[in-house]
Design a protein around this motif. Structure first.
Motif, PDB file in Angstrom:
ATOM      1  N   TYR A   1      -1.438   1.954  17.920  1.00 54.55           N
ATOM      2  CA  TYR A   1      -2.173   1.233  16.885  1.00 54.55           C
ATOM      3  C   TYR A   1      -1.485   1.477  15.550  1.00 54.55           C
ATOM      4  O   TYR A   1      -1.573   2.545  14.972  1.00 54.55           O
ATOM      5  N   TYR A   2      -0.698   0.492  15.094  1.00 51.44           N
ATOM      6  CA  TYR A   2      -0.069   0.551  13.773  1.00 51.44           C
ATOM      7  C   TYR A   2       0.172  -0.883  13.329  1.00 51.44           C
ATOM      8  O   TYR A   2      -0.221  -1.817  14.036  1.00 51.44           O
ATOM      9  N   SER A   3       0.827  -1.034  12.178  1.00 51.39           N
ATOM     10  CA  SER A   3       0.912  -2.357  11.556  1.00 51.39           C
ATOM     11  C   SER A   3       1.285  -3.492  12.517  1.00 51.39           C
ATOM     12  O   SER A   3       0.637  -4.528  12.501  1.00 51.39           O
ATOM     13  N   SER A   4       2.279  -3.295  13.384  1.00 47.16           N
ATOM     14  CA  SER A   4       2.701  -4.459  14.157  1.00 47.16           C
ATOM     15  C   SER A   4       2.233  -4.483  15.614  1.00 47.16           C
ATOM     16  O   SER A   4       2.436  -5.474  16.301  1.00 47.16           O
TER      17      SER A   4
ATOM     18  N   LYS B   1      -1.262  -3.431  18.030  1.00 45.89           N
ATOM     19  CA  LYS B   1      -2.599  -2.843  18.052  1.00 45.89           C
ATOM     20  C   LYS B   1      -3.180  -2.965  19.451  1.00 45.89           C
ATOM     21  O   LYS B   1      -3.710  -3.989  19.837  1.00 45.89           O
TER      22      LYS B   1
ATOM     23  N   THR C   1      -1.519   6.657  16.804  1.00 43.19           N
ATOM     24  CA  THR C   1      -1.556   5.849  15.593  1.00 43.19           C
ATOM     25  C   THR C   1      -0.820   6.591  14.483  1.00 43.19           C
ATOM     26  O   THR C   1      -0.312   7.688  14.691  1.00 43.19           O
TER      27      THR C   1
ATOM     28  N   HIS D   1      -1.384   6.101   8.259  1.00 40.97           N
ATOM     29  CA  HIS D   1      -1.627   4.884   7.495  1.00 40.97           C
ATOM     30  C   HIS D   1      -2.656   3.966   8.182  1.00 40.97           C
ATOM     31  O   HIS D   1      -3.513   3.382   7.530  1.00 40.97           O
ATOM     32  N   SER D   2      -2.562   3.843   9.496  1.00 41.30           N
ATOM     33  CA  SER D   2      -3.453   2.924  10.221  1.00 41.30           C
ATOM     34  C   SER D   2      -4.692   3.608  10.784  1.00 41.30           C
ATOM     35  O   SER D   2      -5.618   2.937  11.235  1.00 41.30           O
TER      36      SER D   2
ATOM     37  N   ASP E   1      -8.404   2.529   9.650  1.00 43.34           N
ATOM     38  CA  ASP E   1      -8.971   1.309  10.235  1.00 43.34           C
ATOM     39  C   ASP E   1      -9.407   1.542  11.673  1.00 43.34           C
ATOM     40  O   ASP E   1     -10.464   1.078  12.099  1.00 43.34           O
TER      41      ASP E   1
ATOM     42  N   HIS F   1      12.517  -1.894  12.926  1.00 41.85           N
ATOM     43  CA  HIS F   1      11.070  -1.818  12.785  1.00 41.85           C
ATOM     44  C   HIS F   1      10.371  -2.923  13.564  1.00 41.85           C
ATOM     45  O   HIS F   1       9.183  -2.867  13.796  1.00 41.85           O
TER      46      HIS F   1
ATOM     47  N   THR G   1       1.307 -10.593  -1.150  1.00 38.46           N
ATOM     48  CA  THR G   1       1.636  -9.172  -1.065  1.00 38.46           C
ATOM     49  C   THR G   1       1.533  -8.558  -2.463  1.00 38.46           C
ATOM     50  O   THR G   1       1.583  -9.270  -3.466  1.00 38.46           O
TER      51      THR G   1
ATOM     52  N   ARG H   1      -9.370  -4.828   1.299  1.00 41.63           N
ATOM     53  CA  ARG H   1      -8.932  -5.990   2.060  1.00 41.63           C
ATOM     54  C   ARG H   1     -10.110  -6.867   2.465  1.00 41.63           C
ATOM     55  O   ARG H   1     -10.056  -8.086   2.399  1.00 41.63           O
TER      56      ARG H   1
END
Lengths: 454, 442
Positions: free
Chosen positions: A144-147, A149, A157, A160-161, A164, A360, B3, B231
């Motif tokens: 579970y991270y930015s790109s 999930k 994770t 940062h993520s 959430d 990335h 952004t 957000r």
């Protein structure tokens, strides 16, 4: 209906408990309901039982995993796990870098055998955890991270993520593991730890924060994770592996056409920076200042664009590709790691030579597949734009080629130097390819002087 | 959404107040830029994202207002659809097969006797595809290679500038820790969206009508000024724009500010929502009830005025908005609320009954469809009154119950007085609102 407690976005909320009642300290009456942060879940258990409060918080489940980890545990790893277990499966284990913290965590997950979330500082480390857990348990692992999930009973994770993830699914995990737990005092990093109701917690680090670094005014690491349960110092560990590699710098030339473009852009860029004396007036922040000016000053904008063009030219000039090709031919039978900061160049090389790429954009699964394939000899070359940080397992490579000159490349060399370990008694070689008579050369010169004076 | 780097340079800080340098939506220069960008995107339908990005950079060129131009382009691309090229095999599988042969070179080598094109041809042959197909498919899962399928929206220049301004305002809310809004209409949509974006609210009725609503998230009271919900607040903003009269006050901490700043916005701003207002009626049943009422009891035919969802029952961390409010035309304090409980899922019904119980509201009349498998016992102890119906509520029965409820709650109905009679006649002569003449004496 009787009293109950439920989980809401990182908090525990009492239902049907009057404002006049006095639940224990962590609960505060906010907006007509008694509420507290998720991490108090363990300590409010006795209250829940005494007052017969129905507990609808836990949504965790058995993992039913089977350990496939073949490695034997070191004595200190066994001792660390036992200490953590004795302390009620809460608290931090302090081990030096390279002493196998991940291995201890895997043992802890196996011991607890309930849904677990692992929080790692970077995406690179997340990928590494993912690979280690998949190998250890031979089962699917969520990321579970930015790109990506995908949540599973065992999920990795990033700090940062994590917020959430915890807000939404915090009560689905009974054990939470904090890799590099010393990051927790940072406000945005500790929030997830504050919100998670997981009663079982494990912190891992080589450098536990000092008393004064523990707190940020809002929480202390000890409160969020539990105290240190085990410490092993670096002196206590024998057989430290030293870096065994040599650096070889290769200088290449620009073609005539590239040279004339380079000189034109360089003069636009450097004459602006000099005329405004940006470096003198702004020190290390001069580039930020140039960016700021470029939105109000036409000359600054031209200078910035010229700089971008020349960096791009240096990253993908013919000379570098020719040098790379020569090295790949020379080491045709060796495992080679290629690094460049520029994503587009990574994919260009991947296409040209039909070798796998890690950037990335790569998914956790493909990244693992590539690294495993490299280790197993299925792939001989990897091209990557990821700076492999300390703590990330760098695959055993005999040759590393850094197409560089830029700051990322320098960082890469320094880090790779520390992690490139001796491979079967053979010395590793690290090639740094830079372009002659350009800013790359002067940068690399500066670095050398700095290193020597260091 | 924009952004941070596209929002930040457009912020203006004055003391503790933050404002946004929005675009003049009528500026010919910006309308021209908008027009050119829309055309540029149209030209790139069918092209990969990377090509569009390159074209955009060329278009921006040496312009120093590049932050705005890129912002406008971001609004365009966010609404557009980019799709990966369809490939005969998943790219990841192709790579796995192909890269096992690497590294290869343009020409044969001593240890790699097959040149790149030969390897491509032979692996493509094994997979039953052409080497051109393989070349195109190799990294077709990278976003940069996705193709622009359609521009997504029939943009006009004006609409693009307006939407950009709205996105700037949303951008500020990314850094919001808390917002307070005041509204006095369109609650249904507002609450729907507050729930949808998982925000926590705390509402208080305002003197003179409307509500003051504080919005944040569950952990906010424990972690002062967390930006965790920024957000969601940004996403929520267009819902507020659906209301007629509103004010917003946000506590924000953009990166360039030292401490907390205040951002204000109200209904006099030119921002427009792109969310849809929900239709007038949620169901056929409601629409039918309203039209039957108008037909039989509207105008001069009855003394109750029917209004839609104009009242809110605040129930702590949730609200209930009854479908209809009936107000006596002679005394606006005489109010009966009606909630239609139609053909619902049992789960939903259970929650509804919980809410009705929590509302503890004697002036609420529930009309319940009796095919729901719900008995009168379910409503035991509920302060509200209940009528069960078969196919549709029987209007006569409903009206009789309303009269008895009103009688019980508010006492007998006020008699017409001479003064009021005169006033009403005078009003009618002036052509004002038509007062009801037939009621009272039956």
């Amino acid at each position: 209906m009787g009293k109950s407690v439920y989980y809401q976005g990182g908090t525990l909320v009492l239902r049907d408990v009057d404002a006049q009642e006095r639940p224990p300290a962590p609960f505060k009456l906010i907006r007509e309901r008694w509420r507290c942060e998720g991490y108090h879940y363990g300590t409010i258990q006795s209250y829940l039982q005494e007052q017969d409060v129905r507990d609808s918080v836990p949504r965790w489940q058995p993992l039913n995993l089977e350990m496939q980890e073949a490695r034997e545990a070191h004595d200190y790893q066994v001792a660390a796990l036992a200490a953590w277990d004795m302390a009620g499966q809460r608290g931090s284990i302090v081990l030096p870098t390279g002493a196998g913290k991940t291995f201890v965590a895997i043992q802890a997950i196996n011991l607890v055998n309930r849904s677990t979330i692992v929080v790692a500082p970077t995406i690179d480390l997340l990928h590494q955890w993912y690979a280690r857990l998949v190998n250890a348990f031979g089962s699917e692992v969520g990321v579970y991270y930015s790109s990506e999930k995908k949540i599973l009973p065992l999920t990795v994770t990033t700090y940062h993520s994590a917020g959430d993830l915890i807000a939404e699914y915090g009560n689905a995990f009974k054990l939470i593991i904090f890799d590099e737990v010393h990051h927790l005092p940072a406000p945005s990093w500790g929030e997830a730890a504050l919100m998670a109701p997981a009663p079982l917690r494990l912190g891992l680090t080589a450098t536990y924060p000092e008393e004064h670094e523990q707190t940020n005014g809002r929480w202390r690491v000890d409160d969020l994770v539990g105290p240190i349960v085990y410490t092993k110092r670096i002196e206590d560990l024998v057989g430290q592996q030293l870096a065994h590699y040599r650096t070889q710098r290769l200088r290449v030339d620009l073609t005539n056409e590239e040279r004339s473009h380079y000189e034109a852009d360089h003069s636009i860029y450097i004459s602006f920076v000099r005329s405004r004396q940006l470096q003198r007036s702004h020190g290390s922040g001069w580039l930020m200042e140039l960016m700021r000016l470029s939105a109000i000053d036409q000359q600054a904008r031209r200078a910035l664009l010229a700089r971008q063009r020349l960096l791009q030219l240096l990253a993908s000039c013919e000379g570098k590709f020719t040098a790379l090709e020569a090295l790949l031919r020379e080491y045709i039978a060796e495992r080679v790691l290629i690094f460049t900061e520029h994503n587009a160049v990574v994919y260009d090389i991947a296409c040209r030579h039909l070798v796998p790429a890690i950037t990335h954009e790569s998914s956790a699964a493909e990244r693992k597949h590539i690294l495993d394939g490299f280790q197993a000899g299925h792939y001989r070359v990897i091209v990557t734009s990821r700076v492999l940080n300390e703590g990330v397992d760098v695959p055993e490579a005999k040759v590393a080629i850094v197409l560089g000159g830029t700051s990322g490349a320098r960082e890469y060399i320094q880090r790779l130097g520390r992690v490139l370990r001796k491979v079967e008694n053979r010395q590793a070689v690290l090639y740094e390819v830079i372009v002659r008579r350009t800013i790359e050369e002067s940068k690399s010169q500066r670095r050398r002087t700095w290193q020597e004076g260091d | 959404m924009l952004t941070a780097d596209l929002v930040r340079p457009r912020l203006r800080l004055r003391g503790a107040e933050l404002s946004i340098d929005m675009l003049d939506e009528h500026s010919p220069a910006w309308l021209q830029t908008a027009k050119e960008l829309i055309a540029l995107l149209q030209e790139h339908v069918g092209q990969p994202l990377a090509i569009w990005d390159g074209a955009l950079e060329s278009y921006v060129g040496e312009r120093i207002d590049y932050v705005v131009v890129r912002g406008l382009a971001k609004v365009l691309t966010d609404a557009a659809t980019f799709m990966p090229l369809e490939t005969p095999l998943p790219p990841v599988q192709l790579r796995e097969r192909l890269f096992a042969h690497g590294p290869v070179f343009a020409t044969p080598q001593l240890f790699q006797p097959r040149a790149r094109y030969e390897v491509m041809q032979s692996v493509a042959g094994e997979l039953g595809i052409s080497s051109q197909e393989m070349e195109a498919a190799l990294f077709a899962d990278r976003p940069a290679t996705y193709l622009l399928k359609d521009a997504g929206f029939e943009w006009t220049e004006e609409a693009l500038l307006a939407r950009y301004n709205l996105e700037l305002a949303r951008g500020v809310l990314y850094w919001a820790s808390h917002i307070t809004i005041e509204v006095s209409s369109n609650y249904k949509d507002l609450w729907r969206y507050i729930k949808f974006f998982k925000l926590m609210f705390w509402a208080k009725p305002k003197q003179g009508g409307g509500y003051r609503i504080d919005l944040d998230g569950p952990i906010s009271p424990f972690v002062s000024s967390t930006l965790r919900y920024g957000r969601q607040m940004a996403a929520f903003l267009p819902a507020l724009l659906l209301c007629e009269r509103w004010q917003l006050l946000a506590q924000v901490r953009p990166p360039q500010a030292r401490g907390e700043m205040t951002y204000r916005l109200d209904s006099t701003c030119s921002l427009r929502s792109f969310f849809k207002s929900s239709g007038l009626f949620d169901s056929r049943l409601e629409a039918d009830f309203a039209s039957e009422f108008e037909q039989k009891m509207g105008g001069k035919r009855g003394h109750w005025r029917l209004a839609r969802e104009s009242e809110v029952l605040l129930l702590g961390d949730t609200v209930m908005i009854p479908d209809f409010i009936l107000t006596d035309d002679r005394d606006e304090n005489r109010k009966i609320m009606i909630e239609l409980v139609g053909f619902w899922h049992p789960q939903y019904l259970r929650r509804k009954i919980e809410k009705v119980r929590a509302a503890n509201c004697a002036s609420l009349l529930l009309l319940v469809y009796n095919g729901l498998n719900v008995t009168e016992e379910a409503f035991q102890g509920v302060a509200s009154e209940v009528i069960f119906f078969q196919n549709k509520p029987v209007l006569k029965e409903v009206l009789e119950r309303i009269e008895t409820m009103a009688e019980r709650l508010y006492g007998p109905r006020r008699k017409k007085t001479r003064v009021s009679e005169k006033r009403r006649k005078a009003k009618r002569k002036r052509g004002g609102d038509i007062a009801d003449e037939t009621t009272g004496e039956r």
